[in-house]
Design an enzyme around this catalytic site. Sequence first.
Site, PDB file in Angstrom:
ATOM      1  N   ASP A  22      17.074  39.303  62.938  1.00  0.00           N
ATOM      2  CA  ASP A  22      17.510  39.787  64.262  1.00  0.00           C
ATOM      3  C   ASP A  22      18.410  38.796  64.981  1.00  0.00           C
ATOM      4  OD1 ASP A  22      14.522  41.650  65.302  1.00  0.00           O
ATOM      5  OD2 ASP A  22      16.159  42.121  63.934  1.00  0.00           O
ATOM      6  N   ARG A  24      18.852  35.047  63.988  1.00  0.00           N
ATOM      7  CA  ARG A  24      19.171  33.735  63.418  1.00  0.00           C
ATOM      8  C   ARG A  24      20.648  33.402  63.564  1.00  0.00           C
ATOM      9  NH1 ARG A  24      17.206  29.992  60.080  1.00  0.00           N
ATOM     10  NH2 ARG A  24      15.325  31.148  59.586  1.00  0.00           N
ATOM     11  N   GLY A  52       6.265  33.529  51.677  1.00  0.00           N
ATOM     12  CA  GLY A  52       5.346  34.535  51.179  1.00  0.00           C
ATOM     13  C   GLY A  52       4.854  35.360  52.344  1.00  0.00           C
ATOM     14  N   GLU A  86       2.505  33.252  62.947  1.00  0.00           N
ATOM     15  CA  GLU A  86       2.964  32.116  63.761  1.00  0.00           C
ATOM     16  C   GLU A  86       2.499  32.288  65.203  1.00  0.00           C
ATOM     17  OE1 GLU A  86       7.155  31.714  63.595  1.00  0.00           O
ATOM     18  OE2 GLU A  86       7.171  30.625  61.701  1.00  0.00           O
TER      19      GLU A  86
END
Length: 1103
Positions: A22, A24, A52, A86
Amino acid sequence: MSSNDRTSTRIHEVFLSFRGEDTRASFTSHLYASLQNAGITVFIDDDSLERGDQISTSITRAIEQSQIAVIVFSKNYGDSRWCLDELVRITKCRSTIGQVVLPVFYGVDPSEVRHQTGEFGKAFLSLLSRLSNNERSCNLYAKKTNLKFDFSNLVLEQRWIGALQDAAGLAGFVVQNSRNEQEAVKDIVKKVTGLLNKTDLFIANNPVGVRLRVRDMIQLLDIQQSNDVILLGMWGMGGIGKTTIAKAIYNQIGRSFNYRSFLANIREICEQNVGQVSLQQQLLFDTCKETKTKIQNIEAGKIILKDRLQNKRVLVVLDDVSTLDQLHALCGSRQWFGSGSKIIITTRDMQILKGDRVDQIYRMKEMDKSESVELFSWNAFKQAKPRKELAEFSLEVVEYSGGLPLALEVLGSYLFDRGIPEWKSVLDKLKLIPNDQVQKKLRISYDGLKEDTEKEIFLDIACFFIGMARNNVVHILNGCELYAEIGINILVERSLVTVDGKNKLGMHDLLRDMGREIIREKSPKDPEERSRLWFSKDVLNVLLEETGTKVIEGLTLKWSKTNVKCFSTKTFKEMKKLRLLQLTGVQPTDGDFEYLSKKLRWFSWNGFPLKYLPTSFYQENLVSIELEYSNIKFLWKESQRLDNLKILNLSHSYYLVQTPDFLNLPKLEQLILVDCPRLSQVSQSIGHLNEIVLINFQDCTSLRSLPRSIYKLKSLKTLILSGCSMIDKLEEDIEQMKSLTTLIANNTAIKRVPFSVVRSKSIGYISLCGYEGFARDVFPSIIRSWMSPTDNLSSQFKKSSIMSCLVPFNVAHSRSHELSSIFKYLPSLRSLWVECSSELQLSQDAAIILKALYALNYKDLKPTETTSKVSRNSLKSIFIQMGMNCQVANILKEKIEQNMLVNGRGRFLFPSNSYPNWLSFNCDGSSVIFEVPQVKGHNLKSLMCIVYSSTSDNITSDGLKNVLVKNYTKATIQLYKREALACFDNEEGQSVVSSIEPGNKVEVVVVFQNGFIVNKTIVYLVYDKPIGKNVELCHVIARNGDENECASKRKSTQDFNKNRKIGKQWLGKNQFLWWLQIFILATIVFYFLLKFLGILSLINNIC
C-alpha cells in the site's frame, strides 16, 4: 540492570509498522526519509527479508527495543497477518513497558479501523476467510509464536480486533487523499521529534537492576488499565535507590502525560525559608507553565494547585518526603488531580504512607548478589564482571556492602585501578567495620583521600555547603587556602560529591552523615571540642553558655525566626580559628563584634538585626558577606576596605537605602541586592569593580536609574534588573560591556530595547520588554518591533536578520537628538524609517539625514540642479524599481531599458505617460516632487526611477548610494541603502509603494557618491491594468533644458487631471443622454444581427 536487561535496551527511537504493497513506495518511504533527516533512528522492515506467516524474532525484538511505534493503517493493512501480529506485539509493549504508539490513518477513517468496516473491513474479512481454509497454518503458527495463548481462528480474531480497537482509539493523524501528504509527514515528524526531545532525568552511569524494578512499579501503577488517580509510595532506607527508580519511571512513562513534574529533594528544600511555597510554585510551573501566578503562602498554594490540576492528567513525583506537612502542601488528596493521574511519593518514613494515603506501597529491596557484583564491577573495573585475579576480593566487598547501591558505587570507585596489595589493605580495614554500619563503610573513600585539604573540603561541604553554588563555595574555600577547584573535582571523581545541572553541590545523605560522624566521634560528649558545629542543640549550648573554643572552625545555626534566641558576641572570643559562620533566628545582646576571629571567610546572617555593621566588625580576610532579610540601612557607618571580598549579598534588606563605596571592594565579583525596596542610590564607584561578573538588582522598586559608570564594566557577565519598575531606560553605552552575556530586565519602565543591545556582540541571552530567549532568536523580533510606524510590520523588516551586517532601523516620532544619536550607525543600516510629527519636522529631519549622508560618505558632494559640461562618454544611467512586478511594469521596464541611452546630440530618451497605466514625473537634479494622482479602478503597483548622471571617464561604478522617499502628507521618511534596493523582492517592494496613497505629496531623492553629478531624475508610478493602446515610443527632452521645464511638465500633468475631472462632471450631469446613446447603439447592432441570421437561413434553404 542485569546483563539480560542490558541486551533489551531500547536502541531504536521509532518502529514503523505498515502494509508494504500500500505505502512502501509512497507515503511510508517519504515518512521514513523525513524521520531520518530529522536525526531519528528508525527501524523499518526490509522487503528483502524472507517473510512467513509469523513475525520473526528480530521483528519482535525491534518492536520491544523501540521508544515509539508509528503504525500506518492503510486499506489493505488488515489483510496482512504479519501486520496484525506486529500490531498485537506493539499494543502489548504499550501496556507493559509504556511504549508510545502513534497511529496514522492513510486513506482510511479511524472508525473503519476501530470497527473493521469499509474497505479496511473487507481486507480484514479476506484474511479471516483464508485462515478458516488453512487450519494447519494456524496450528503451526501457535507452536512457533512466543505469545502464550491458544491460536485458534477465533482467538486470533479476538486478539487482532482488540489490538485494532486499542490503536484506533489513540490520538493520531488522519491522511486522506485530499490532504497534502508532504504537510502530513511534516506534522508527524514534528510530533515524534517533540516526544523524543522531552528532557529525561539522569538516572545513573550504570543503571544495574533498574529495569526490573521499574517494570514492577509500572505494573502497580496500572497505567493502561485504570483511569483512576493512583498514588504509589516508595519506601526504603537512604541510599537504596528510591530516587533512581523514580527517575527511571518518570523517564519511561512521562511521554504518555502532557503534564508532568519531578520535585526532587523535598525534605532538604523544605528546611529553607518558604521551601514548601517554592515547591508549590515549581509544581505549578512544571504542569501548567504558570509564571504570572505568585503563590503567597502554603494554604493559598493548595487552593491554586487544586484548581489548576483537577482537570489535568498529570504525572507527579514527590521525592524524599519527610513530613506529612510536605505531602499535604503538594498532594492534599487525589481530588486535586484529573482522571488517569499518577502520583509517586518516595520517603524513608513509612508513617508518611500509612492510613490509606496511597493506593500501593513499593518496598525497595537491597540488590541481590548478582546485581551487586555487576554494579560493583562497573565502578571498579568499568565492565560487567570482575577481573579474574580480583574476583574473590570483589565478592568480599559485595558481601560487606549489604546490597546497598551507594556503598557499592563508592567502594568500587575507590578501588578502581588499584593493585592487589591495596585491595587486601582495604578489605582488612572493612572487616573492622560491622556490616550494619554503612556510614562507616563509606568512610573508606574518605580515608583514601591523599590530601588533608581534600578531607577538609569534604567535611566543610557535608556540614555547610550542600545545595550551594559551586563557584561560591570555591571562592570561600579558596579563601581558606584549601585549593577548592581541584579538591572538589577529586571529590566528584570519588563519588563523594555531586554537581547538578544548576552547578550546585550535592551529597548523598549517607555520605553527609558519614562526614558529620567523623567530626562528632572526635568529641562525642563535648560539642565545643569539635571542629564544626551544625546540630542546632549543640550550637545553642555553645552560644548561650559561651563555651566556644579554638577548635571550632565552622558553625551554622538555622533557628526559627518566630523563637529568636539571644546571645553575647563574647561567645566568639575563644573561637580563634572560626572560618565559617552561618546564623538564622538569633540576635546579639550587644553590638560589639571585636571578638570575631580574623580568620573568618564566610559571614552569613539571615535576619541580621543591626542597621549597619559596627566599626568593630573589621574582617579584612572576608570572602563572602551574606546578610539576607537584614535590618541593614547601609553596610558600614564608616567605610572599610575589604581587599578579598568577592560576594556581597544583601537581598531582602528592606531598609537598605544605598550601596557601599565600591572603591573599598576591589575584588568584588558578585553584587546581589534582590528585593531591596528602599534602595534608591547606587554609588558611582560601581564603575571601578574591574572583576565583577554578576549584578542583581531584581525588585529594587525605588531604584530610578543606574549610574553611568556601570556601563564601563568590562568584566560583567550577568545584569539583572527585573522588577525595577522605575528604571525607564538603558543607556546606549551598554554596548561597552564587552563581557555581558545575560541581560534580564522584565517588569521595568523600559519601553524600548536600545539599539546598542542589538549591536552587542557578547549578549547571548536576553529577557527585556517582553522578549525572552537566546539573542540569536530574540534579536530579529526586537528589530521588527522598531521598523514599522504601524502595528502591521513591513515585510522587508520582517525578513531582516541581526546576523547580517546590515540591519533596518525605525525612529518613531523622532526628535533631532535621537536622529543624531544613530548617525554613527548609518553604515550598518539596511534601511531607516523615520516617523515625524509634522511636515515641518520632516523637512528638518530630512535635511539632517542628507547632511549626515554627505558628510559620512561623500564629503565633497553637494547637490546641484544643473549639469556640468562633461564629455558624452562620461554620461551614465541607472534604473531602480520598488514594488510588485506585473504586466504593465514589465512592458514599461522593457521600454525603459530600450531607451536608457543618451543619443548622439546629448539628449535623454525615456517613455512618456500612458494613462491609466503609468504616469511620469521628472526634474533636473537629484530629486523629484510630485502629488500622487487618483487613478480610478487601478492600484499603484510599482515605483520606477531612472537617474542620469555624469562622472569622469575613469570611474566605472554607477555611483548610487541611497534613495530617500519623503512623504510630506504622512510625515514619514524612508531611507534605503543601495544594497537593500538590489535585493528587494516583490513583497518587500510592495511595502514601499503601499505607504504611498492618492493625494500624498511625495519627494524622491537619490544620493550618489563623490565625483558624480546627477543630471536628471525621472519617476514612474505604475498601475495594475493592462495596456489598451499603443504609446509613444519616447519623449525627447534636452539635456540642458530650461529650468522651467519641470514646472511645465507638472502643469501638463495638472491639465491632464483637470480635463479628466471635467469629463467626470459632464458624465454626472448628463447621464440620460449617455444611456440613450447606448440604447440606440445596441438597437442598431441587434438589427444587423437579425439580418445576418436571415441571410444564413436563406442559404440553408438553397442548399
